[in-house]
Design an enzyme around this catalytic site. Structure first.
Site, short mmCIF file in Angstrom:
data_model
loop_
_atom_site.label_atom_id
_atom_site.label_comp_id
_atom_site.label_asym_id
_atom_site.label_seq_id
_atom_site.Cartn_x
_atom_site.Cartn_y
_atom_site.Cartn_z
N ASP A 1 -5.63 2.43 -4.29
CA ASP A 1 -6.89 2.26 -3.58
C ASP A 1 -7.21 3.48 -2.71
O ASP A 1 -8.31 3.59 -2.17
CB ASP A 1 -6.92 0.97 -2.75
CG ASP A 1 -5.86 0.91 -1.67
OD1 ASP A 1 -4.99 1.81 -1.61
OD2 ASP A 1 -5.88 -0.06 -0.88
N ASP B 1 -0.84 1.35 -4.83
CA ASP B 1 -1.78 0.34 -5.34
C ASP B 1 -3.13 0.94 -5.71
O ASP B 1 -4.10 0.21 -5.95
CB ASP B 1 -1.93 -0.82 -4.36
CG ASP B 1 -2.55 -0.42 -3.04
OD1 ASP B 1 -2.26 0.70 -2.57
OD2 ASP B 1 -3.31 -1.22 -2.45
N ASP C 1 -2.18 6.46 -4.22
CA ASP C 1 -1.06 5.73 -3.62
C ASP C 1 -0.63 4.59 -4.55
O ASP C 1 -1.25 4.35 -5.59
CB ASP C 1 -1.41 5.25 -2.22
CG ASP C 1 -2.47 4.15 -2.19
OD1 ASP C 1 -3.17 3.97 -3.21
OD2 ASP C 1 -2.60 3.48 -1.16
N SER D 1 0.83 -1.20 0.00
CA SER D 1 0.00 0.00 0.00
C SER D 1 0.87 1.26 0.00
O SER D 1 1.60 1.50 -0.95
CB SER D 1 -0.97 -0.03 1.18
OG SER D 1 -1.91 1.01 1.09
#
Length: 571
Positions: free
Chosen positions: A304, A302, A300, A143
């Protein structure tokens, strides 16, 4: 085995990765370094794995990934007939390597694997699980952690991150495995040739885009508004999907931060690639000074989570918090669906327990039910699943958490920066056509519902001693609950691990109906609140503060004072 014995075992057997062997040899005389890498296993929690990349049982490497995947394979094979698993990965160091390693273990266990042929965001992994009717999913990402980290999130067949019970079942199987002797794996290319590994078709990506676009409330508005955007994917996975969706809704004036456009797991321009942190947005803000956009978007690694900055009216740019963006999106969705006559019967919005309470006031104004869940977007996704089981998924309007995660629609079961970016732009365009800036729109929200300030303070505790210190702090506060913080009386103490809520004024106790979790909440006088929990993925205790006041300035002052007082308790 002792740490030294484990170290010797890894010297002997962990020979496939040259980087690991070099690292192991370099610490041969460093007892502390050996202990740090081998004193425990990398924990498989409800989110999966997350840790520093490197050699050892307490590091992210192909061997810890393989062992975790072998445990997952045993669970999936026992729970499903003809099982399959979807895999995606982000731009982090070795993400592609770990994704292939996981695929090789699954294939060796006779499990069909669907893997993307290029890096893809977390929401597209959740989508792939459901679209391809998979038994589980794996997203290789850490993340928004610093570059030295990587991780491995596991999803259930519903597209949500794995439930507590399922994760415990997988963990039980993992713990019974020897790192080297009990793990099956086969050559990736051989598995492809045998049809055990196939690439997720492009039709899945196109279907995802179509479902994102269905969440638009004013499809033509952006094209007509002349909205100007600066965007940074922070060297992650958002570049392709976010820009595609923005182009589809008619936003053509998009300037991408050049240093952060391409995937780069080193994150050299933003050591903490987290849109919650101003430093991560520094280059984007500098570009804003030249381009003068209406909005800065930052996703960010990834993709999400998404953060924003908007013109502040004084020549600069103001960052909005996740709570502010989420509340504004919630009101925009409620207002537009009410106006257009598309509000469902008995509508629902979902938020976590640490997310802004202004939602309750907004929900009351529009006749919306608020459901509160534990921290973690899987619990929001779980609520969508409950509605789906009853054939009532259309009741779900929106869900969000304070850490910049939002979801409109039920097509995925995790937070989605792609749909959030689209709706943020659409909301900004809507206000622009009304002659209202985003700053003014936020001001009007506070004037209508009251000023709520919510902040978070993370206390870091590194290494083995840090983990012990974290446990001691939580135990002490649980057994000796505070009666006042910053001169404010504690009115209510909630312990989510024991599921007991206690009114400290009357002594009455009641049951907390949410799943048990290591969370403590202190409700204070004057609408203030402090909630603390240890992070499930990082060596941190996180404190969440809530204060209310008549003005933002007064609320900010209250928050600063509350934080200073609570820091003395923790430190």
């Amino acid at each position: 085995m002792t740490e030294k014995e484990l170290y010797q075992q890894w010297l002997t057997y962990a020979t496939e990765d040259v980087d690991l062997q070099e690292e192991l040899r370099s610490i041969a005389a460093d007892e502390a370094a050996i202990n740090d890498r081998f004193y425990r296993d990398l924990e498989f929690g409800t989110g999966g794995l997350r840790g520093v990349i490197g050699a050892g049982t307490y590091r992210m490497n192909i061997y810890t990934v393989r062992r975790a995947t072998q445990g997952l394979a045993l669970y999936v094979n026992s729970a499903f007939t003809s099982p399959s698993v979807a895999i995606s990965y982000d731009s982090r160091i070795k993400s592609d390597v770990f994704a292939r390693a996981a695929a090789e273990v699954l294939a060796a266990n006779g499990i069909r694997v669907y893997i993307y042929n290029r890096l893809m965001p977390t929401p597209l992994l959740s989508y792939a699980v459901r679209a391809q009717h998979c038994s589980a999913g794996i997203m290789v990402t850490a993340s928004h952690n610093p570059a030295k980290y990587n991780g491995y999130k596991v999803y259930g067949s519903d597209g949500c991150q794995m439930t507590i019970d399922a994760a415990n079942a997988v963990l039980e199987k993992i713990n019974a495995l020897d790192m080297f002797a009990d793990v099956k794996h086969m050559d990736f290319d051989q598995a492809v040739a045998e049809g055990l590994i196939t690439y997720t078709p492009e039709s899945v990506v196109e279907a995802y885009y179509a479902d994102v676009l269905k969440q638009s409330l004013n499809p033509q508005l952006c094209a007509e508004s002349g909205l100007k955007i600066v965007y940074t994917p922070l060297n992650g996975t958002g570049n392709e999907p976010v820009r595609h969706i923005l182009s589809q809704i008619g936003i053509s004036d998009v300037t991408v931060v050049p240093e952060q456009e391409k995937p780069d797991g080193n994150f050299t321009t933003c050591p903490y690639p987290n849109p919650e942190i101003r430093e991560a947005l520094r280059l984007g803000l500098e570009l804003c000074e030249k381009v003068k956009p209406d909005l800065l978007l930052a996703t960010d690694p990834d993709a999400d989570r998404v953060g924003i900055a908007v013109p502040d009216g004084n020549g600069g740019y103001a960052l909005f918090t996740g709570n502010e963006v989420g509340a504004m999106l919630m009101e925009y969705i409620c207002q537009q669906r009410t106006e257009k006559g598309t509000m469902p019967k008995d509508p629902i919005c979902v938020k976590t327990i640490v997310t802004t309470d202004i939602c309750n006031a907004i929900a009351k104004a529009y006749g919306v039910q608020i459901i509160e869940v534990l921290t973690g977007f899987k619990f929001i996704g779980e609520q969508i699943g409950f509605l789906e089981e009853k054939g009532e998924e259309d009741r779900y309007l929106f869900g969000f958490e304070e850490s910049y995660g939002y979801l409109a629609g039920t097509y995925v079961r995790d937070k989605d920066a792609v749909v959030a970016s689209m709706l943020i732009c659409e909301m900004a365009a809507y206000y622009r056509t009304k002659g209202i800036s985003m700053i003014e729109a936020r001001k009007r929200m506070y004037e209508k519902y009251g000023v709520y300030v919510h902040t978070q303070h993370s206390f870091t505790f590194e290494g083995e001693s840090g983990m012990i210190q974290m446990q001691n702090i939580m135990t002490h506060l649980r057994e000796n609950p505070l009666t006042e913080i910053d001169g404010l009386k504690v009115l209510q103490f909630d312990d989510y691990a024991t599921s007991i809520s206690k009114n400290l004024m009357t002594g009455e106790e009641s049951a907390i109906t949410l799943p048990k979790s290591n969370v403590l909440a202190f409700t204070l006088e004057g609408g203030a609140k402090v909630i603390i929990r240890p992070s499930g993925t990082e060596p941190k205790i996180k404190a969440y503060y809530t204060v209310t006041a008549d003005t933002q300035e007064a609320a900010a002052a209250k928050e600063t004072s509350l934080d200073a007082a609570f820091c003395k308790v923790i430190l």
